[in-house]
Design a protein around this motif. Sequence first.
Motif, PDB file in Angstrom:
ATOM      1  N   MET A  63       0.870  -0.956  -0.157  1.00  0.00           N
ATOM      2  CA  MET A  63       0.355   0.013   0.266  1.00  0.00           C
ATOM      3  C   MET A  63       0.941   0.809   0.221  1.00  0.00           C
ATOM      4  SD  MET A  63      -2.817   1.354   0.078  1.00  0.00           S
ATOM      5  CE  MET A  63      -4.624   0.561   1.021  1.00  0.00           C
ATOM      6  N   ASN A  64       1.901   1.174   1.155  1.00  0.00           N
ATOM      7  CA  ASN A  64       2.567   2.524   1.280  1.00  0.00           C
ATOM      8  C   ASN A  64       3.688   2.666  -0.039  1.00  0.00           C
ATOM      9  OD1 ASN A  64       2.048   2.594   3.289  1.00  0.00           O
ATOM     10  ND2 ASN A  64       4.239   1.786   4.839  1.00  0.00           N
ATOM     11  N   MET A  65       3.655   1.194  -0.830  1.00  0.00           N
ATOM     12  CA  MET A  65       4.741   2.128  -2.286  1.00  0.00           C
ATOM     13  C   MET A  65       3.915   1.900  -3.526  1.00  0.00           C
ATOM     14  SD  MET A  65       7.444  -1.638  -1.812  1.00  0.00           S
ATOM     15  CE  MET A  65       8.604  -0.901  -3.268  1.00  0.00           C
ATOM     16  N   TYR A  66       3.216   1.516  -3.293  1.00  0.00           N
ATOM     17  CA  TYR A  66       2.244   1.576  -4.344  1.00  0.00           C
ATOM     18  C   TYR A  66       0.256   2.021  -5.395  1.00  0.00           C
ATOM     19  CZ  TYR A  66       5.332  -1.499  -5.418  1.00  0.00           C
ATOM     20  OH  TYR A  66       7.050  -2.313  -6.473  1.00  0.00           O
ATOM     21  N   GLY A  67       0.762   2.178  -3.616  1.00  0.00           N
ATOM     22  CA  GLY A  67      -1.023   2.891  -3.384  1.00  0.00           C
ATOM     23  C   GLY A  67      -1.459   3.662  -4.380  1.00  0.00           C
ATOM     24  N   ASP A  68      -0.332   4.912  -4.338  1.00  0.00           N
ATOM     25  CA  ASP A  68      -0.356   5.810  -5.623  1.00  0.00           C
ATOM     26  C   ASP A  68      -1.483   5.476  -6.878  1.00  0.00           C
ATOM     27  OD1 ASP A  68      -0.429   7.483  -3.527  1.00  0.00           O
ATOM     28  OD2 ASP A  68       2.403   7.854  -4.391  1.00  0.00           O
ATOM     29  N   TYR A  69      -0.829   4.309  -7.742  1.00  0.00           N
ATOM     30  CA  TYR A  69      -1.093   3.630  -8.871  1.00  0.00           C
ATOM     31  C   TYR A  69      -1.792   2.669  -8.689  1.00  0.00           C
ATOM     32  CZ  TYR A  69       3.482   5.991  -8.460  1.00  0.00           C
ATOM     33  OH  TYR A  69       4.804   6.666  -8.714  1.00  0.00           O
ATOM     34  N   ALA A  70      -2.960   2.800  -7.368  1.00  0.00           N
ATOM     35  CA  ALA A  70      -3.592   1.571  -7.299  1.00  0.00           C
ATOM     36  C   ALA A  70      -5.117   2.212  -8.025  1.00  0.00           C
ATOM     37  CB  ALA A  70      -3.678   0.838  -6.474  1.00  0.00           C
ATOM     38  N   THR A  71      -5.914   0.757  -8.521  1.00  0.00           N
ATOM     39  CA  THR A  71      -7.461   1.234  -8.403  1.00  0.00           C
ATOM     40  C   THR A  71      -8.227   1.286  -7.062  1.00  0.00           C
ATOM     41  OG1 THR A  71      -8.263  -0.834  -8.798  1.00  0.00           O
ATOM     42  CG2 THR A  71      -7.229   0.807 -10.727  1.00  0.00           C
TER      43      THR A  71
END
Length: 258
Positions: free
Chosen positions: A84-92
């Motif tokens: 979530m911390n690493m890729y949350g910005d790119y998740a739907t």
Amino acid sequence: MRIDSRKPKAAALSAALTVALLTGAGATDARAATLSDTVGSTPSEATLMQPVDYRGDGFGSMQEWNASMGAKRDSLEVRAQIIMNMYGDYATDDERAVLQGCIDGAGSLLTMEEVDAKSAELDELRSALEDAKREALEAAAAEAEAAEAVQASYYNAGSGSSYASAAYYANGSGLTRSSGVNNYNGRRETYYSSNVLYHHRTGEWTQDSEGFWRDSDGYYVVAAGDKAQGSTFTGSKGECKVYDSGCAAGTTDYYTGW
């Protein structure tokens, strides 16, 4: 010969007691059946009442099973939080919901099979999000490259190439929206648009009059792949703080609202 008149009475009393007991047992059984039906209608309670097949899971005791299960649940929660911390910005929204479900619900998983299934789901999700982040960064890099080409064309159209190069790569105002790219103190400076890459902490920051994002301490928010997260350094605009990576070594990407 005397007839013992107590025997018929005793027999009658015994028969009456038998009927009463049978009737009471039936009522008790009926109540028990009703209670059983009620408990059985709650899946969580029914599941909790089922014995754990710790031997079937390869453990010698229930204590060993509990220790392993606890470690797996903790690992699942931590991994989900890292993703979530690493890729949350790119998740739907749906992908973030899956991650949040693992963070909040790992402790409620009851079987090894459930934990292993969630773990496999996390592996697949992380792979998908890594691809999403890479594609977003490539799109941002292409946008910056296009802006650089347009600006170079602008300078070359109005002056000689030597002047254009100096003005383009070392303008006195540092990185600006019109320049798009700037060299400062041995580093190539460009920008990420928050309209393309919305960092998960963007809501904590404030845009200044030039459209640059600043954190609560006044630092310019930047990405720098060759510097530690949270480290600070001086850029052409002023003091910068690293909140992201993903760009080439020697590059500073300012977060902007352009």
